[in-house]
Design a protein around this motif. Structure first.
Motif, PDB file in Angstrom:
ATOM      1  N   LEU A  77       0.827  -1.208   0.000  1.00 13.67           N
ATOM      2  CA  LEU A  77       0.000   0.000   0.000  1.00 13.67           C
ATOM      3  C   LEU A  77       0.860   1.256   0.000  1.00 13.67           C
ATOM      4  O   LEU A  77       0.590   2.207  -0.741  1.00 13.67           O
ATOM      5  CB  LEU A  77      -0.931  -0.019   1.215  1.00 13.67           C
ATOM      6  CG  LEU A  77      -1.890   1.152   1.362  1.00 13.67           C
ATOM      7  CD1 LEU A  77      -2.889   1.153   0.213  1.00 13.67           C
ATOM      8  CD2 LEU A  77      -2.601   1.066   2.689  1.00 13.67           C
ATOM      9  N   ILE A  78       1.915   1.256   0.792  1.00 10.07           N
ATOM     10  CA  ILE A  78       2.838   2.399   0.835  1.00 10.07           C
ATOM     11  C   ILE A  78       3.480   2.608  -0.532  1.00 10.07           C
ATOM     12  O   ILE A  78       3.590   3.737  -1.030  1.00 10.07           O
ATOM     13  CB  ILE A  78       3.918   2.180   1.911  1.00 10.07           C
ATOM     14  CG1 ILE A  78       3.310   2.227   3.304  1.00 10.07           C
ATOM     15  CG2 ILE A  78       5.037   3.198   1.789  1.00 10.07           C
ATOM     16  CD1 ILE A  78       4.229   1.730   4.384  1.00 10.07           C
ATOM     17  N   ILE A  79       3.898   1.522  -1.169  1.00  9.15           N
ATOM     18  CA  ILE A  79       4.549   1.629  -2.479  1.00  9.15           C
ATOM     19  C   ILE A  79       3.570   2.148  -3.520  1.00  9.15           C
ATOM     20  O   ILE A  79       3.919   2.975  -4.362  1.00  9.15           O
ATOM     21  CB  ILE A  79       5.149   0.269  -2.878  1.00  9.15           C
ATOM     22  CG1 ILE A  79       6.312  -0.076  -1.944  1.00  9.15           C
ATOM     23  CG2 ILE A  79       5.624   0.259  -4.325  1.00  9.15           C
ATOM     24  CD1 ILE A  79       6.817  -1.484  -2.075  1.00  9.15           C
ATOM     25  N   ARG A  80       2.319   1.693  -3.468  1.00 11.85           N
ATOM     26  CA  ARG A  80       1.313   2.205  -4.416  1.00 11.85           C
ATOM     27  C   ARG A  80       1.045   3.700  -4.197  1.00 11.85           C
ATOM     28  O   ARG A  80       0.915   4.453  -5.159  1.00 11.85           O
ATOM     29  CB  ARG A  80       0.015   1.416  -4.262  1.00 11.85           C
ATOM     30  CG  ARG A  80       0.033   0.155  -5.025  1.00 11.85           C
ATOM     31  CD  ARG A  80      -1.374  -0.246  -5.448  1.00 11.85           C
ATOM     32  NE  ARG A  80      -1.269  -1.354  -6.362  1.00 11.85           N
ATOM     33  CZ  ARG A  80      -1.261  -2.626  -5.996  1.00 11.85           C
ATOM     34  NH1 ARG A  80      -1.361  -2.944  -4.728  1.00 11.85           N
ATOM     35  NH2 ARG A  80      -1.149  -3.575  -6.891  1.00 11.85           N
ATOM     36  N   ILE A  81       0.939   4.116  -2.942  1.00 10.53           N
ATOM     37  CA  ILE A  81       0.727   5.543  -2.647  1.00 10.53           C
ATOM     38  C   ILE A  81       1.905   6.366  -3.156  1.00 10.53           C
ATOM     39  O   ILE A  81       1.723   7.432  -3.752  1.00 10.53           O
ATOM     40  CB  ILE A  81       0.508   5.753  -1.136  1.00 10.53           C
ATOM     41  CG1 ILE A  81      -0.841   5.171  -0.716  1.00 10.53           C
ATOM     42  CG2 ILE A  81       0.585   7.225  -0.761  1.00 10.53           C
ATOM     43  CD1 ILE A  81      -1.063   5.133   0.775  1.00 10.53           C
TER      44      ILE A  81
END
Length: 173
Positions: A9-13
């Motif tokens: 999720l952090i990488i997508r954000i």
């Protein structure tokens, strides 16, 4: 939620943040192309060769697009490579879990911001290298390099050492 899902999720954000940076870069890049086409003396006033100017802008735009799409599409793969053991994130409200939430939030925001600022950091490094090589007419852009590096390192420490840090905080409480 597991730590691997949170990392994805952090990488997508961060990929989405980087994609929004493309629009800022497009605006400034195409404005500079338009101004160079309309101002006859722009080539004479520009210290760097005009071909290098166009190449750098085009390269940064393409690099932004490639990196942001890679981060967004391959987030699970990257999180699998970064996180070897999958642990469940417990959301009970006690001092330890509250410290974990706060530290993960700060680490997430700092890491996403540092990924967002990668093109500015690369541009700063290119200009700094040009100045070191001998082009003293080049002015360094306003970029807080030490702040960028420090926040990136701290974000990685906060995210990957969250258990030890939260244990230390709860012992001090």
């Amino acid at each position: 939620m597991t730590n691997r899902i949170l990392t994805a999720l952090i990488i997508r954000i961060a990929g989405i943040f980087l994609l929004t940076k493309i629009f800022d870069h497009f605006g400034s890049y195409f404005l500079s192309i338009y101004l160079s086409a309309t101002i006859a003396r722009f080539d004479e006033m520009l210290i760097e060769p005009i071909d290098k100017f166009y190449f750098t802008g085009t390269f940064l735009t393409i690099a932004n697009i490639v990196v942001s799409l890679f981060l967004f599409v391959k987030a699970e793969w990257i999180s699998e490579k970064l996180i070897k053991s999958e642990k469940e994130i417990i959301t009970e409200l006690n001092p330890k879990s509250l410290s974990k939430v706060i530290l993960l939030t700060v680490g997430t925001v700092w890491l996403a911001t540092s990924i967002y600022l990668i093109p500015s950091f690369i541009e700063y490094c290119v200009i700094l290298t040009s100045k070191i090589i001998g082009n003293e007419d080049v002015e360094l852009p306003d970029f807080a390099t030490s702040n960028y590096i420090l926040k990136t390192i701290l974000a990685l420490v906060l995210i990957f050492r969250i258990e030890k840090i939260s244990n230390w905080i709860t012992k001090k409480i």
